[in-house]
Structures are given as structure tokens and as C-alpha cells.
Scaffold this motif. Sequence first.
Motif, PDB file in Angstrom:
ATOM      1  N   THR A   1       0.726  -1.203  -0.039  1.00 39.01           N
ATOM      2  CA  THR A   1       0.004  -0.103  -0.033  1.00 39.01           C
ATOM      3  C   THR A   1       0.709   1.246   0.202  1.00 39.01           C
ATOM      4  O   THR A   1       0.495   2.389  -0.519  1.00 39.01           O
ATOM      5  CB  THR A   1      -0.915  -0.164   1.292  1.00 39.01           C
ATOM      6  N   ALA A   2       2.058   1.234   0.565  1.00 35.18           N
ATOM      7  CA  ALA A   2       2.874   2.358   0.656  1.00 35.18           C
ATOM      8  C   ALA A   2       3.437   2.596  -0.831  1.00 35.18           C
ATOM      9  O   ALA A   2       3.501   3.872  -1.291  1.00 35.18           O
ATOM     10  CB  ALA A   2       4.085   2.184   1.692  1.00 35.18           C
ATOM     11  N   TYR A   3       3.877   1.597  -1.351  1.00 39.09           N
ATOM     12  CA  TYR A   3       4.260   1.604  -2.777  1.00 39.09           C
ATOM     13  C   TYR A   3       3.065   2.397  -3.774  1.00 39.09           C
ATOM     14  O   TYR A   3       3.391   3.288  -4.558  1.00 39.09           O
ATOM     15  CB  TYR A   3       4.402   0.275  -3.287  1.00 39.09           C
ATOM     16  N   ASP A   4       1.761   2.193  -3.483  1.00 42.11           N
ATOM     17  CA  ASP A   4       0.840   2.670  -4.336  1.00 42.11           C
ATOM     18  C   ASP A   4       0.614   4.050  -3.984  1.00 42.11           C
ATOM     19  O   ASP A   4       0.380   5.029  -4.935  1.00 42.11           O
ATOM     20  CB  ASP A   4      -0.477   1.831  -3.726  1.00 42.11           C
TER      21      ASP A   4
ATOM     22  N   GLY B   1       8.400  11.401   1.664  1.00 41.54           N
ATOM     23  CA  GLY B   1       8.359  10.513   2.453  1.00 41.54           C
ATOM     24  C   GLY B   1       7.053   9.510   2.753  1.00 41.54           C
ATOM     25  O   GLY B   1       6.001  10.324   2.655  1.00 41.54           O
ATOM     26  N   CYS B   2       6.891   8.423   3.007  1.00 43.44           N
ATOM     27  CA  CYS B   2       5.700   7.726   3.244  1.00 43.44           C
ATOM     28  C   CYS B   2       6.085   6.609   4.206  1.00 43.44           C
ATOM     29  O   CYS B   2       6.878   5.941   4.211  1.00 43.44           O
ATOM     30  CB  CYS B   2       5.266   7.087   2.072  1.00 43.44           C
ATOM     31  N   GLN B   3       5.347   6.684   5.430  1.00 46.41           N
ATOM     32  CA  GLN B   3       5.371   5.669   6.604  1.00 46.41           C
ATOM     33  C   GLN B   3       4.120   5.070   6.669  1.00 46.41           C
ATOM     34  O   GLN B   3       3.175   6.085   6.987  1.00 46.41           O
ATOM     35  CB  GLN B   3       6.106   6.386   7.870  1.00 46.41           C
ATOM     36  N   VAL B   4       3.951   3.719   6.918  1.00 46.88           N
ATOM     37  CA  VAL B   4       2.892   3.154   7.337  1.00 46.88           C
ATOM     38  C   VAL B   4       2.876   2.496   8.501  1.00 46.88           C
ATOM     39  O   VAL B   4       3.917   1.759   8.603  1.00 46.88           O
ATOM     40  CB  VAL B   4       2.227   2.410   6.236  1.00 46.88           C
TER      41      VAL B   4
ATOM     42  N   VAL C   1       1.773   8.201   7.262  1.00 45.15           N
ATOM     43  CA  VAL C   1       2.288   9.626   7.621  1.00 45.15           C
ATOM     44  C   VAL C   1       3.232   9.841   6.420  1.00 45.15           C
ATOM     45  O   VAL C   1       4.210   9.336   6.256  1.00 45.15           O
ATOM     46  CB  VAL C   1       3.139   9.422   8.723  1.00 45.15           C
ATOM     47  N   VAL C   2       2.768  10.752   5.716  1.00 41.05           N
ATOM     48  CA  VAL C   2       3.309  11.252   4.316  1.00 41.05           C
ATOM     49  C   VAL C   2       3.826  12.544   4.408  1.00 41.05           C
ATOM     50  O   VAL C   2       3.217  13.328   4.899  1.00 41.05           O
ATOM     51  CB  VAL C   2       2.165  11.114   3.395  1.00 41.05           C
ATOM     52  N   SER C   3       4.834  12.629   3.983  1.00 45.91           N
ATOM     53  CA  SER C   3       5.657  13.945   3.919  1.00 45.91           C
ATOM     54  C   SER C   3       5.973  14.598   2.761  1.00 45.91           C
ATOM     55  O   SER C   3       6.164  13.714   1.803  1.00 45.91           O
ATOM     56  CB  SER C   3       7.030  13.787   4.855  1.00 45.91           C
ATOM     57  N   GLY C   4       5.886  15.925   2.642  1.00 45.06           N
ATOM     58  CA  GLY C   4       6.407  16.284   1.364  1.00 45.06           C
ATOM     59  C   GLY C   4       6.167  18.022   1.332  1.00 45.06           C
ATOM     60  O   GLY C   4       5.777  18.324   2.473  1.00 45.06           O
TER      61      GLY C   4
ATOM     62  N   ALA D   1      -5.430  15.108  -2.231  1.00 49.92           N
ATOM     63  CA  ALA D   1      -4.629  14.197  -2.769  1.00 49.92           C
ATOM     64  C   ALA D   1      -4.053  12.965  -2.254  1.00 49.92           C
ATOM     65  O   ALA D   1      -3.945  11.817  -2.275  1.00 49.92           O
ATOM     66  CB  ALA D   1      -3.219  14.966  -3.263  1.00 49.92           C
ATOM     67  N   VAL D   2      -3.872  13.391  -0.729  1.00 51.47           N
ATOM     68  CA  VAL D   2      -3.133  12.003  -0.159  1.00 51.47           C
ATOM     69  C   VAL D   2      -4.587  11.019   0.543  1.00 51.47           C
ATOM     70  O   VAL D   2      -4.291  10.076   0.121  1.00 51.47           O
ATOM     71  CB  VAL D   2      -2.496  12.742   1.225  1.00 51.47           C
ATOM     72  N   GLU D   3      -5.524  11.770   0.704  1.00 46.23           N
ATOM     73  CA  GLU D   3      -6.604  11.049   1.207  1.00 46.23           C
ATOM     74  C   GLU D   3      -7.159  10.078  -0.161  1.00 46.23           C
ATOM     75  O   GLU D   3      -7.292   9.113  -0.107  1.00 46.23           O
ATOM     76  CB  GLU D   3      -7.913  11.877   1.502  1.00 46.23           C
ATOM     77  N   ARG D   4      -7.093  10.679  -1.316  1.00 48.99           N
ATOM     78  CA  ARG D   4      -7.334   9.994  -2.612  1.00 48.99           C
ATOM     79  C   ARG D   4      -6.397   8.833  -2.828  1.00 48.99           C
ATOM     80  O   ARG D   4      -6.914   7.601  -3.044  1.00 48.99           O
ATOM     81  CB  ARG D   4      -7.297  10.899  -3.845  1.00 48.99           C
ATOM     82  N   ALA D   5      -5.136   9.104  -2.545  1.00 47.70           N
ATOM     83  CA  ALA D   5      -4.118   8.139  -2.878  1.00 47.70           C
ATOM     84  C   ALA D   5      -4.215   6.851  -2.075  1.00 47.70           C
ATOM     85  O   ALA D   5      -4.254   5.800  -2.377  1.00 47.70           O
ATOM     86  CB  ALA D   5      -2.681   8.557  -2.690  1.00 47.70           C
ATOM     87  N   VAL D   6      -4.447   7.124  -0.713  1.00 45.73           N
ATOM     88  CA  VAL D   6      -4.687   6.261   0.341  1.00 45.73           C
ATOM     89  C   VAL D   6      -6.041   5.239   0.035  1.00 45.73           C
ATOM     90  O   VAL D   6      -6.052   4.085  -0.075  1.00 45.73           O
ATOM     91  CB  VAL D   6      -4.988   6.558   1.885  1.00 45.73           C
ATOM     92  N   ARG D   7      -6.963   6.036  -0.231  1.00 42.96           N
ATOM     93  CA  ARG D   7      -8.412   5.290  -0.821  1.00 42.96           C
ATOM     94  C   ARG D   7      -8.206   4.563  -2.014  1.00 42.96           C
ATOM     95  O   ARG D   7      -8.514   3.379  -2.305  1.00 42.96           O
ATOM     96  CB  ARG D   7      -9.462   6.518  -1.025  1.00 42.96           C
TER      97      ARG D   7
END
Length: 140
Positions: A54-57, A71-74, A96-99, A106-112
Amino acid sequence: MECTINWLPGSGMAFLAETGSGHVLTMDGAPDGGGRNLAPRPMETVLAGTGGCTAYDVVLILKRGRHDVRGCQVKLQAQRAETDPKVFTKIHMHFVVSGRDLPEAAVERAVRMSHEKYCSASAMLAKTAEMTTSFEIVAA
């Protein structure tokens, strides 16, 4: 996809997985099950693989959207059934997405999107586990 698992008899209950892509992963059992606690448990590797999937996605979706993700931590928390087979029954993933200037939408959409469309690992685990997600954005 293929993988070969070999038991390492001299180690108690450790196993060596050789993946089709040429990588090696060691797994071990708990001491109360004959292991020596030298490596992650097999079910921990399932959970870790799901987090990686999921982090890759999420990273790929954000990058394709031309967002400055850095950065992306799950962090995954899971519960398992009390009786055999001890499948996962609940899994919560906190991202925890950093940038720079990452839009919350956009982050919410990517996770969904990862959980609804792309992450095959979480789609499989959702057959037995209640899957929930949350996220936070950190400026980087």
C-alpha cells in the motif's frame, strides 16, 4: 510469481524464503513454538508485505499526480483470531506522508485508491479483516 521456502533444521523453526526475483527472507518462530526469535514471524511478514504494497501505491499515485512527496511511513496495527486459523480480523493502517505543499485531498485519494483499487495484499486480507486507514501530512 514464485517462492521457495526451506526449513533450516539446525535453527529450530527458522525458514529461508527465496523469491522468484532472487531475494532472500528469513523467518523464525517464537521460542514457545520451537523457534529462537532470530527473524520475523511468518504472519509478521504478511503484515509487512501488505504495508509495503500500500505504501508503494500511495507514493506512486502521488508522484504520478506530480506532488512533491518526500516520505511515506505506514504504521500497521493488527488483531488476529484467537483460534486456528489465526487470521487477521482487524488491521488499521496509519499513513504519515511527508512532502512539500501536499494537498490533503490528494493524500486521502491516494490512500483510498490503494485500498479500493490497487493493493492486492490488502484486498486479500480484507476477506477476513476489517480494514481501516488514517493519515497525516508532515511538511518536509
